[in-house]
Scaffold this motif. Structure first.
Motif, mmCIF file in Angstrom:
data_model
loop_
_atom_site.group_PDB
_atom_site.id
_atom_site.type_symbol
_atom_site.label_atom_id
_atom_site.label_comp_id
_atom_site.label_asym_id
_atom_site.label_seq_id
_atom_site.Cartn_x
_atom_site.Cartn_y
_atom_site.Cartn_z
ATOM 1 N N UNK A 30 63.517 -104.696 37.408
ATOM 2 C CA UNK A 30 64.934 -104.840 37.748
ATOM 3 C C UNK A 30 65.598 -103.465 37.743
ATOM 4 N N UNK A 31 65.347 -102.694 36.688
ATOM 5 C CA UNK A 31 65.981 -101.381 36.575
ATOM 6 C C UNK A 31 65.482 -100.427 37.651
ATOM 7 N N UNK A 32 64.167 -100.498 37.932
ATOM 8 C CA UNK A 32 63.598 -99.606 38.933
ATOM 9 C C UNK A 32 64.184 -99.895 40.317
ATOM 10 N N UNK A 33 64.183 -101.184 40.709
ATOM 11 C CA UNK A 33 64.692 -101.544 42.036
ATOM 12 C C UNK A 33 66.164 -101.171 42.141
ATOM 13 N N UNK A 34 66.919 -101.452 41.072
ATOM 14 C CA UNK A 34 68.344 -101.129 41.098
ATOM 15 C C UNK A 34 68.562 -99.626 41.295
ATOM 16 N N UNK B 132 67.623 -104.517 55.563
ATOM 17 C CA UNK B 132 66.666 -103.863 56.443
ATOM 18 C C UNK B 132 66.555 -102.379 56.111
ATOM 19 N N UNK B 133 67.683 -101.670 56.187
ATOM 20 C CA UNK B 133 67.609 -100.218 56.065
ATOM 21 C C UNK B 133 67.446 -99.746 54.632
ATOM 22 N N UNK B 134 68.173 -100.358 53.696
ATOM 23 C CA UNK B 134 68.090 -99.867 52.322
ATOM 24 C C UNK B 134 66.869 -100.406 51.608
ATOM 25 N N UNK B 135 66.721 -101.725 51.624
ATOM 26 C CA UNK B 135 65.677 -102.307 50.793
ATOM 27 C C UNK B 135 64.295 -101.843 51.207
#
Lengths: 326, 305
Positions: free
Chosen positions: A205-209, A237-240
């Motif tokens: 969670x922390x890493x993805x955030x 699309x662009x960020x994730x």
């Protein structure tokens, strides 16, 4: 490209050789294979003859070479306790551990991605703050304590779920006994998989955030806003897509970490997997089984790390594939 | 270094600290835990390491307040009749000591290797960092379990218990050096390009002196941040090892060994033998992690990642 693969593969081989050398030294030091074979009641002369015959008096490197040759042919010795080839014993236990890792991975992916994305998009929302606080709490509770708390609550106090064992299994592809496909099996795997996931989930969670927040501040995302793209398109699309890259590398390493934590989880829940077997082997000083476990786990670690590195090299356009990125 | 109270009070770290309730409360709880565990020999009502001081007839009294409690034991007793309060006080001390000593060893190895690797660079650097990568990929817990398990099987349980403390510190200390080495190396690479390093080099100082006297102090804030995390991780790892029976023996228990010991009794309803040390362990780790998080936000070392 070819040089990169070759280099990475070479490193994997070297690491495996080091692991096999260490394992062999352990086998050499720990216990006496002769005593396991013939017991105490044989005279010293016959012992010495047997020793010669089995090659236990050969030079160290000769013995290592023999060990290596056998290992490459899948012969890692015979377990003293089970009286069966050590590799077979491990392969019997492997599916239980794989089940556990699959179920834990399922929880991790199910929760970490949506929560991580949400916390990155709305950093000031109460839910994001709650998720972050909970993630610190999750990191601070050791995995075996989560397991004990779950057992106490759901098995001892409420009596809803079983506290040990695998339950009913179904055999898939004629070798893999899985408990993921029966209701009884699922009720057995629920608590162990949640405990195992509880260590890694907060980290994810922390890493993805944090990775996604970094991406959201980059130039090309600002450009995408200016261009007037829809919010969903920018976010998902662009960020994730661009946060996935670091997540893949860390995620690959986490598979190795999970294998280590399975030892703790399996011990608490008496889950009949590799980790539980390893601790039993230690208590019985079952040297061939210990050595076989080291080799198999070493192989799992090396293969996952190599594969992750190669995927990263293939996916990431900025890695210069010729040599080390500078 | 002219260190004074006045200077400390004006620093941004202090300002942020008194304005952050979480950090203040964590620091207060953590220092209380530290203090009582250091003072354990004086304030603990019983000596849990003395086999003759407790009686099996006193076993499994619940904490005061539940039915069947005994006035002599505030937090109840364990299966051997030992006072829980005393064992927890001593156990907290052992857990903290292992965490701190293991981290000091990590820091010592990691900082030395990181400085050399970052400053001298080239082939030595890539070799050392490859080793660090490989070692990190084999997670500390795994390495520690394997080394300690093999060691235990080799020397036998009785002699193992004598060397357990030393072995745990050594294993956790040695297995985690790459954390420090990577951070220090990254800092050195960044600092090396700055003018003050050129200046001292022109003066003609030896590389070792430049490294330790001039570059090392500038890597201080990221090191402080990872040190908090590392202490917490070392304590968790030790607890896990002890829970598996590879750590501290039950005669000189850490928090992890207490939890392992109590686990056999939760099915029969004696929850306090497990849950009281578990609570202390969680509070201990949580406060360290919260302080670490706060430090990271305040010092904000960009290199740390």
């Amino acid at each position: 490209m070819f040089a990169f693969l070759l280099r990475r593969f070479g490193q994997a081989v070297i690491v495996m050789l080091v692991i096999s050398l260490l394992s062999f030294s352990i086998q050499d030091q720990l216990g006496d294979p002769l005593r396991e074979l013939v017991g105490q009641s044989v005279s010293e002369e016959i012992r010495e003859q047997l020793r010669d015959k089995m090659g236990l008096n050969d030079p160290y490197l000769v013995q290592y070479w023999r060990f290596l040759k056998n290992a490459l042919q899948g012969d890692l010795g015979t377990s003293y306790f089970f009286k069966r080839p050590a590799l077979d014993v491990i392969l019997d236990k492997l599916p239980a551990t794989i089940d556990l890792v699959i179920a834990a991975t399922f929880w991790i992916l199910l929760f970490s991605i949506p929560v991580g994305i949400f916390a990155a998009i709305h950093p000031d929302h109460w839910f994001s703050k709650l998720a972050l606080s909970l993630s610190i709490l999750g990191i601070s509770i050791p995995v075996f304590l989560t397991a004990i708390f779950l057992i106490y609550l759901f098995a001892v106090e409420l009596g809803w779920l079983p506290s040990y064992g695998r339950g009913d299994t179904i055999t898939l592809f004629s070798t893999w006994k899985t408990s993921l496909l029966t209701l009884d099996g699922l009720s057995h795997i629920l608590l162990p998989s949640i405990s195992l996931a509880s260590v890694i989930l907060p980290l994810f969670v922390r890493l993805i955030r944090s990775e996604m927040m970094e991406v959201l501040e980059s130039e090309y995302i600002r450009f995408a806003w200016a261009k007037g793209l829809r919010r969903r398109r920018i976010w998902f699309l662009h960020s994730f897509k661009n946060t996935l890259l670091p997540v893949i590398t860390v995620g690959g390493v986490q598979i190795g970490i999970m294998v280590a934590y399975t030892i703790l989880t399996e011990t608490v829940f008496q889950w009949p997997g590799m980790g539980f077997m390893f601790l039993e082997a230690i208590n019985r000083v079952d040297t061939p089984l210990i050595v076989a476990y080291l080799i198999v786990v070493g192989l799992i670690f090396v293969v996952t790390n190599t594969v992750v590195d190669i995927i990263y090299g293939l996916v990431n356009p900025t890695v210069t594939l010729v040599g080390r990125p500078t | 270094m002219n260190f004074s109270l006045e200077r400390m009070r004006r620093s941004p770290v202090y300002y942020s600290f008194i304005n952050n309730k979480v950090a203040m409360v964590s620091a207060a709880i953590l220092s209380t835990l530290l203090l009582v565990s250091i003072l354990a020999p004086f304030i603990a009502p019983y000596d849990p390491w003395d086999q003759t001081a407790f009686d099996i007839m006193d076993s499994e009294y619940p904490p005061i307040g539940s039915s069947g409690a005994d006035d002599r034991f505030l937090l109840g007793t364990d299966d051997m009749g030992r006072d829980m309060l005393s064992t927890i006080l001593y156990g907290t001390g052992i857990s903290i000591a292992i965490g701190i000593f293991a981290t000091i060893l990590q820091a010592f190895m990691g900082i030395s290797i990181g400085l050399v690797s970052g400053y001298f660079g080239s082939r030595l650097d890539s070799f050392l960092m490859r080793i660090a990568d490989i070692q990190l990929s084999f997670t500390t817990l795994m390495v520690a379990i394997i080394i300690l398990a093999v060691f235990q099987a080799a020397v036998g349980l009785n002699s193992y218990e004598r060397y357990a403390l030393l072995m745990i510190v050594l294993v956790i200390g040695i297995a985690e050096w790459p954390q420090y080495a990577r951070t220090v190396r990254a800092c050195v690479l960044a600092e090396k390009k700055k003018e003050y390093v050129d200046a001292v080099r022109v003066i003609g100082l030896r590389p070792m002196r430049i490294l330790y006297r001039h570059i090392l102090p500038n890597t201080f804030s990221p090191l402080l941040v990872i040190s908090t995390v590392q202490v917490a991780n070392a304590i968790i790892t030790e607890a896990g090892l002890s829970f598996l029976g590879l750590g501290m023996p039950i005669t000189k228990p850490s928090l992890g060994s207490l939890i392992r010991n109590g686990f056999d009794y939760i099915f029969s309803g004696s929850w306090w033998i497990t849950f009281l040390p578990a609570l202390v362990l969680i509070v201990l780790i949580l406060t360290i992690n919260l302080l670490g998080d706060w430090l990271r936000d305040v010092l904000n070392p960009k290199i740390y990642k």
